[in-house]
Design an enzyme around this catalytic site. Structure first.
Site, PDB file in Angstrom:
ATOM      1  CG  ASP A  50      24.010 -78.518  27.577  1.00  0.00           C
ATOM      2  OD1 ASP A  50      22.938 -78.169  27.058  1.00  0.00           O
ATOM      3  OD2 ASP A  50      24.520 -79.638  27.393  1.00  0.00           O
ATOM      4  CG  ASP A  76      21.633 -70.201  22.351  1.00  0.00           C
ATOM      5  OD1 ASP A  76      22.230 -70.992  21.591  1.00  0.00           O
ATOM      6  OD2 ASP A  76      20.607 -69.581  22.013  1.00  0.00           O
ATOM      7  CE1 TYR A 169      24.790 -83.796  13.915  1.00  0.00           C
ATOM      8  CE2 TYR A 169      25.158 -85.774  12.620  1.00  0.00           C
ATOM      9  CZ  TYR A 169      25.301 -85.082  13.803  1.00  0.00           C
ATOM     10  OH  TYR A 169      25.933 -85.668  14.867  1.00  0.00           O
ATOM     11  CE  LYS A 173      28.375 -83.351  14.389  1.00  0.00           C
ATOM     12  NZ  LYS A 173      29.109 -82.948  15.609  1.00  0.00           N
ATOM     13  CB  VAL A 202      27.170 -92.988  20.616  1.00  0.00           C
ATOM     14  CG1 VAL A 202      27.409 -93.115  22.122  1.00  0.00           C
ATOM     15  CG2 VAL A 202      28.492 -92.792  19.887  1.00  0.00           C
TER      16      VAL A 202
END
Length: 264
Positions: A50, A76, A169, A173, A202
């Site tokens: 992370d 990164d 995005y 995906k 979520v």
């Protein structure tokens, strides 16, 4: 109205996950942090990558009492050199990887007219490119060890619903599902299973802070078959199953954990 859940969530136990070498990307916050918690709870050896150093160190400290305390690796993922170095370090320390969870992503909103070529490249680097190169590094180790492995690539319900202000995005995906299917075919002969995990809306701290207003929550619940919010634990529970030997014949597919969300 949603029902109130009375009992705390308890993960199923998968004894074969104990001692497995697990790498989780984006493990410092959100769904990733719950993945780290869940796999550490199974006795797995977890390394999580992370860029959010403060949150990641806090998570590692909170799980210091685990059988194998999770290890935070600052990385990164848009820097492919740093990514390769992170996996090389894990290989040096652990001797290989058994399970990879490609979870890292960022769902910043954008308008089509505002997208520049540079922003396009950045969004693909943040949400898609690293999944392939993390898998490439993990596969090399899995093949070397000769014991197979599991790769879980994390997609999103967003493009199945045609959400707004998320074109890039959703492009990334959607591609992840194709990537998973292609990898599953190419790697099946090495006994490496590859699947896509498709979370719904979520309830994470980031989503609650930025997008999930009371009005948005009402819209989400109205579109779901089940009138309960999807929690981070629900995604982690599915991931534990798919990573375990209980899912030994599951590969090349998409597994949804979205409470049956078909839009509203």
């Amino acid at each position: 109205m949603p029902h109130t859940q009375q009992e705390p969530f308890v993960y199923a136990s998968y004894p074969d996950l104990a001692g497995k070498r697990v790498v989780i990307t984006g493990g410092g916050t959100g769904i990733g942090s719950e993945l780290v918690t869940a796999f550490a709870g199974q006795g797995a050896r977890v390394w999580f990558l992370d860029i959010a150093a403060e949150a990641s160190r806090a998570l590692a400290e909170s799980l210091a009492g685990a059988i194998h305390p999770p290890r935070f690796v600052h990385c990164d993922l848009t820097d492919l050199g740093a990514l390769a170095a992170a996996f090389a370090g894990i290989e040096s320390e652990a001797g290989g990887v058994d399970i990879l969870l490609n979870n890292a992503a960022n769902d910043d909103r954008h308008e089509i007219d505002d997208v520049t070529p540079e922003y396009w490249e950045n969004r693909m680097a943040v949400n898609l490119r690293h999944q392939f190169f993390c898998a490439q590094s993990a596969v090399r180790m899995m093949r070397k060890n000769g014991k197979g492995g599991v790769i879980l690539n994390f997609g999103s319900i967003s493009w199945h619903l045609a959400s707004s202000q998320l074109s890039l995005y959703m492009t990334a995906k959607a591609a992840i599902e194709g990537l998973s299917r292609g990898m599953a075919r190419d790697l099946g002969g090495d006994d490496i299973r590859v699947n896509s995990v498709i979370p719904g809306a979520v309830r994470t701290p980031r989503q609650q802070a930025l997008w999930h207003t009371p009005e948005e929550e009402a819209r989400i619940l109205a579109g779901q078959c089940l009138r309960e919010r999807v929690e981070m634990q629900d995604v982690a529970a599915l991931s534990l199953f798919l990573a375990s030997n209980n899912a030994r014949r599951c590969s090349g597919r998409e597994y949804f954990v979205d409470a049956g969300w078909y839009g509203a």
